[in-house]
Scaffold this motif. Structure first.
Motif: not given
Length: 156
Positions: A88, A91-99
């Motif tokens: 999780e 996923k959160a880090r990847a989402s932040e990085e993607a953003q």
């Protein structure tokens, strides 16, 4: 000798043999039998103790196995929870990085659009000046007419 005397002598010899046997032979035999009985009783008692100890040891082993199974299950559950938390978090880090990447790409795209518009304005201004030059058939001085050119750029 008469039969009575022989019988009497045989009875005395038999009595002496019985007394001798009871005095010297019988006690070691009885002692050996008692010792043997005691050894057998001790062996049976030891077997009973060993049996009860084995039963107690089996109960301890089962208890420890049960505890070990419970600990193992708890550790596996903890490892699963940790793995889920790590997933999780990733996923959160990847989402932040993607953003962040998307935001940076959008900003860069906007900047490139602004640069392209500026370059286009410059080219249109140059083309307008050349067109006006050709219409007027004379050279337009960019230094003199800078204000006019700047207004033209902003209008475009």
């Amino acid at each position: 000798m008469s039969i009575n005397a022989t019988l009497f002598v045989q009875a005395i010899v038999f009595l002496i043999l019985v007394l001798f046997t009871m005095k010297f032979v019988w006690p070691p035999i009885v002692k050996a039998l008692d010792e043997r009985a005691q050894k057998i009783a001790d062996g049976l008692a030891a077997a009973d103790r060993a049996k009860s100890e084995l039963s107690a040891a089996n109960q301890r082993v089962e208890k420890e196995l049960s505890q070990t199974r419970n600990e193992t299950a708890a550790r596996l559950a903890d490892a699963d929870r940790r793995a889920q938390a790590i997933v999780e978090e990733a996923k959160a880090r990847a989402s932040e990085e993607a953003q962040k990447i998307i935001t940076a790409a959008q900003a860069e795209a906007k900047q490139q659009v602004v640069q392209a518009r500026e370059a286009l304005r410059e080219q249109v201004a140059v083309l307008a000046v050349k067109g006006a030059e050709q219409i007027l058939r004379k050279e337009v001085n960019a230094g003199v007419h800078a204000d006019l050119l700047n207004r033209l750029k902003t209008e475009l």
